[in-house]
Design a protein around this motif. Structure first.
Motif, PDB file in Angstrom:
ATOM      1  N   ILE A 105       0.843  -1.197   0.000  1.00 49.34           N
ATOM      2  CA  ILE A 105       0.000   0.000   0.000  1.00 49.34           C
ATOM      3  C   ILE A 105       0.879   1.247   0.000  1.00 49.34           C
ATOM      4  N   ASN A 106       0.296   2.369  -0.439  1.00 48.27           N
ATOM      5  CA  ASN A 106       1.000   3.641  -0.421  1.00 48.27           C
ATOM      6  C   ASN A 106       0.967   4.224   0.988  1.00 48.27           C
ATOM      7  N   VAL A 107       2.130   4.564   1.512  1.00 46.20           N
ATOM      8  CA  VAL A 107       2.239   5.093   2.863  1.00 46.20           C
ATOM      9  C   VAL A 107       2.785   6.513   2.785  1.00 46.20           C
ATOM     10  N   SER A 108       2.026   7.496   3.249  1.00 46.27           N
ATOM     11  CA  SER A 108       2.484   8.880   3.212  1.00 46.27           C
ATOM     12  C   SER A 108       3.465   9.151   4.345  1.00 46.27           C
ATOM     13  N   GLU A 109       4.273  10.185   4.183  1.00 47.02           N
ATOM     14  CA  GLU A 109       5.212  10.567   5.235  1.00 47.02           C
ATOM     15  C   GLU A 109       4.478  10.984   6.500  1.00 47.02           C
ATOM     16  N   ALA A 110       3.319  11.620   6.333  1.00 46.27           N
ATOM     17  CA  ALA A 110       2.545  12.045   7.501  1.00 46.27           C
ATOM     18  C   ALA A 110       2.110  10.835   8.339  1.00 46.27           C
ATOM     19  N   ILE A 111       1.710   9.762   7.662  1.00 47.49           N
ATOM     20  CA  ILE A 111       1.292   8.561   8.378  1.00 47.49           C
ATOM     21  C   ILE A 111       2.482   7.895   9.052  1.00 47.49           C
ATOM     22  N   VAL A 112       3.610   7.839   8.332  1.00 45.58           N
ATOM     23  CA  VAL A 112       4.814   7.251   8.928  1.00 45.58           C
ATOM     24  C   VAL A 112       5.200   8.020  10.181  1.00 45.58           C
ATOM     25  N   ASN A 113       5.115   9.337  10.118  1.00 43.45           N
ATOM     26  CA  ASN A 113       5.449  10.161  11.283  1.00 43.45           C
ATOM     27  C   ASN A 113       4.472   9.917  12.422  1.00 43.45           C
ATOM     28  N   ALA A 114       3.177   9.796  12.102  1.00 42.81           N
ATOM     29  CA  ALA A 114       2.174   9.574  13.135  1.00 42.81           C
ATOM     30  C   ALA A 114       2.361   8.216  13.819  1.00 42.81           C
ATOM     31  N   VAL A 115       2.639   7.185  13.037  1.00 42.92           N
ATOM     32  CA  VAL A 115       2.863   5.858  13.614  1.00 42.92           C
ATOM     33  C   VAL A 115       4.163   5.854  14.421  1.00 42.92           C
ATOM     34  N   SER A 116       5.168   6.579  13.944  1.00 36.74           N
ATOM     35  CA  SER A 116       6.424   6.683  14.689  1.00 36.74           C
ATOM     36  C   SER A 116       6.185   7.285  16.063  1.00 36.74           C
ATOM     37  N   ASN A 117       5.361   8.323  16.105  1.00 34.77           N
ATOM     38  CA  ASN A 117       5.043   8.952  17.390  1.00 34.77           C
ATOM     39  C   ASN A 117       4.246   8.006  18.287  1.00 34.77           C
ATOM     40  N   ALA A 118       3.313   7.284  17.693  1.00 33.43           N
ATOM     41  CA  ALA A 118       2.498   6.357  18.484  1.00 33.43           C
ATOM     42  C   ALA A 118       3.345   5.254  19.096  1.00 33.43           C
ATOM     43  N   LEU A 119       4.338   4.791  18.360  1.00 36.57           N
ATOM     44  CA  LEU A 119       5.212   3.719  18.842  1.00 36.57           C
ATOM     45  C   LEU A 119       6.419   4.244  19.603  1.00 36.57           C
ATOM     46  N   ARG A 120       6.497   5.578  19.744  1.00 43.31           N
ATOM     47  CA  ARG A 120       7.568   6.220  20.502  1.00 43.31           C
ATOM     48  C   ARG A 120       8.953   5.831  19.986  1.00 43.31           C
ATOM     49  N   LEU A 121       9.125   5.933  18.677  1.00 44.36           N
ATOM     50  CA  LEU A 121      10.390   5.567  18.066  1.00 44.36           C
ATOM     51  C   LEU A 121      11.426   6.661  18.284  1.00 44.36           C
ATOM     52  N   GLY A 122      12.676   6.253  18.542  1.00 43.01           N
ATOM     53  CA  GLY A 122      13.783   7.185  18.623  1.00 43.01           C
ATOM     54  C   GLY A 122      14.238   7.580  17.232  1.00 43.01           C
ATOM     55  N   ASP A 123      15.250   8.444  17.154  1.00 44.18           N
ATOM     56  CA  ASP A 123      15.707   8.947  15.855  1.00 44.18           C
ATOM     57  C   ASP A 123      16.155   7.826  14.927  1.00 44.18           C
ATOM     58  N   THR A 124      16.947   6.890  15.433  1.00 35.12           N
ATOM     59  CA  THR A 124      17.449   5.811  14.579  1.00 35.12           C
ATOM     60  C   THR A 124      16.327   4.875  14.160  1.00 35.12           C
ATOM     61  N   GLU A 125      15.421   4.557  15.101  1.00 37.01           N
ATOM     62  CA  GLU A 125      14.289   3.694  14.765  1.00 37.01           C
ATOM     63  C   GLU A 125      13.376   4.368  13.750  1.00 37.01           C
ATOM     64  N   ARG A 126      13.178   5.675  13.907  1.00 34.97           N
ATOM     65  CA  ARG A 126      12.333   6.421  12.970  1.00 34.97           C
ATOM     66  C   ARG A 126      12.955   6.415  11.571  1.00 34.97           C
ATOM     67  N   THR A 127      14.274   6.605  11.497  1.00 31.29           N
ATOM     68  CA  THR A 127      14.969   6.547  10.205  1.00 31.29           C
ATOM     69  C   THR A 127      14.805   5.181   9.559  1.00 31.29           C
ATOM     70  N   TYR A 128      14.948   4.137  10.349  1.00 31.75           N
ATOM     71  CA  TYR A 128      14.786   2.758   9.875  1.00 31.75           C
ATOM     72  C   TYR A 128      13.372   2.560   9.318  1.00 31.75           C
ATOM     73  N   PHE A 129      12.357   3.034  10.041  1.00 36.24           N
ATOM     74  CA  PHE A 129      10.960   2.909   9.630  1.00 36.24           C
ATOM     75  C   PHE A 129      10.718   3.660   8.324  1.00 36.24           C
ATOM     76  N   TYR A 130      11.214   4.886   8.234  1.00 33.04           N
ATOM     77  CA  TYR A 130      11.025   5.681   7.027  1.00 33.04           C
ATOM     78  C   TYR A 130      11.597   4.964   5.809  1.00 33.04           C
ATOM     79  N   ARG A 131      12.788   4.405   5.958  1.00 34.23           N
ATOM     80  CA  ARG A 131      13.423   3.732   4.822  1.00 34.23           C
ATOM     81  C   ARG A 131      12.635   2.500   4.404  1.00 34.23           C
TER      82      ARG A 131
END
Length: 286
Positions: free
Chosen positions: A72-98
């Motif tokens: 599915i198509n995942v927008s950056e806004a959604i990735v950011n929102a899920v990152s916040n919900a899962l309380r991802l740190g900077d490195t984890e957030r970078t990993y998720f985005y990629r």
């Protein structure tokens, strides 16, 4: 939500890693950590999918598809929102985005340069007489200084640092804080794998190591990630006892696939240290 029209098998490995990462992170967060009242007994650890969806402000079905690795198509806004919900740190957030197919955001600002100047200056001044080596994307030695070859028993170009640590007891014995070192090696290896999401060699190496090392298998299943960083490391030297080193890992500008690791011994007396065992993703590091 419409699925994309990607060719069969396109991005499959990347989506598999995404699915595993999201599930691992969801299961490691308790309801209490995000302000939810846990009034009933749960069959599985961590948050439920519908709770993550609510925290991120997305539909339950949509988040379920994301965690299942649907195309599915995942927008950056959604990735950011899920990152916040899962309380991802900077490195984890970078990993998720990629893994989600987006360029990662710039990490939050770290400590000011003036507070790190003295340590970085000592690192540069001491580089010539301290261990230094360069590894490829898989952790295989490409270049090593004489002191690094002697200290870490690097026998030839191509020796894999992760493999040596988890399969050679003599290598682990050099580290009084071996559990912390192993955790960092696996997290860095997984972070590297996200930079090359369709490279199946990472999976093959992890599979072989999991068969030979139960500890590696446990840490690999934790889905922890860490990028290039600066840290402290204790190493047992043959004649000097346990010494404390500043260790810096950074990307090589001329070879983006490679990582440069530098060690500088701190000017302090040797100290005795004993390793402590730790098991599982949440065990306290030594």
């Amino acid at each position: 939500m419409q699925t994309t029209a990607s060719p069969p098998g396109s991005g499959l490995l990347r989506r598999t890693r995404l699915r595993q990462f999201l599930r691992a992170r969801r299961e490691q967060i308790t309801p209490e950590e995000v302000g939810l009242v846990n009034v009933e007994r749960r069959r599985t650890p961590g948050l439920r999918r519908e709770e993550v969806a609510a925290l991120a402000g997305v539909g339950v079905s949509w988040y379920t598809w994301l965690e299942q690795g649907r195309d599915i198509n995942v927008s950056e806004a959604i990735v950011n929102a899920v990152s916040n919900a899962l309380r991802l740190g900077d490195t984890e957030r970078t990993y998720f985005y990629r893994l989600a197919g987006h360029n990662p955001p710039q990490p939050t600002a770290g400590r000011r340069w003036d507070s790190e100047y003295a340590r970085m200056n000592a690192l540069v001044e001491g580089w010539s007489r301290n261990p230094a080596y360069i590894t490829d994307r898989y952790g295989r030695i490409e270049l090593a200084s004489r002191s690094a070859r002697s200290l870490f028993r690097i026998e030839a170009r191509g020796d894999n640092c992760v493999l040596k640590f988890f399969t050679e007891p003599s290598t682990r014995e050099k580290y009084p804080e071996a559990d912390e070192v192993g955790r960092g090696l696996v997290a860095q290896f997984r972070s590297q794998s996200a930079r090359f999401p369709e490279d199946r060699e990472f999976g093959r190496i992890a599979e072989r190591l999991s068969e030979r090392s139960p500890r590696f298998a446990t840490l690999w299943d934790c889905h922890e990630v860490v990028g290039p960083n600066q840290s402290r490391r204790k190493i047992a030297l043959p004649r000097a006892g346990v010494r404390v080193f500043d260790r810096v890992v950074m990307s090589v500008p001329e070879s983006p696939e490679s990582l440069l690791t530098l060690y500088v011994a701190r000017p302090e007396a040797p100290s005795a240290a004993r390793p402590r065992e730790a098991v599982g993703c949440h065990a306290e590091a030594a």
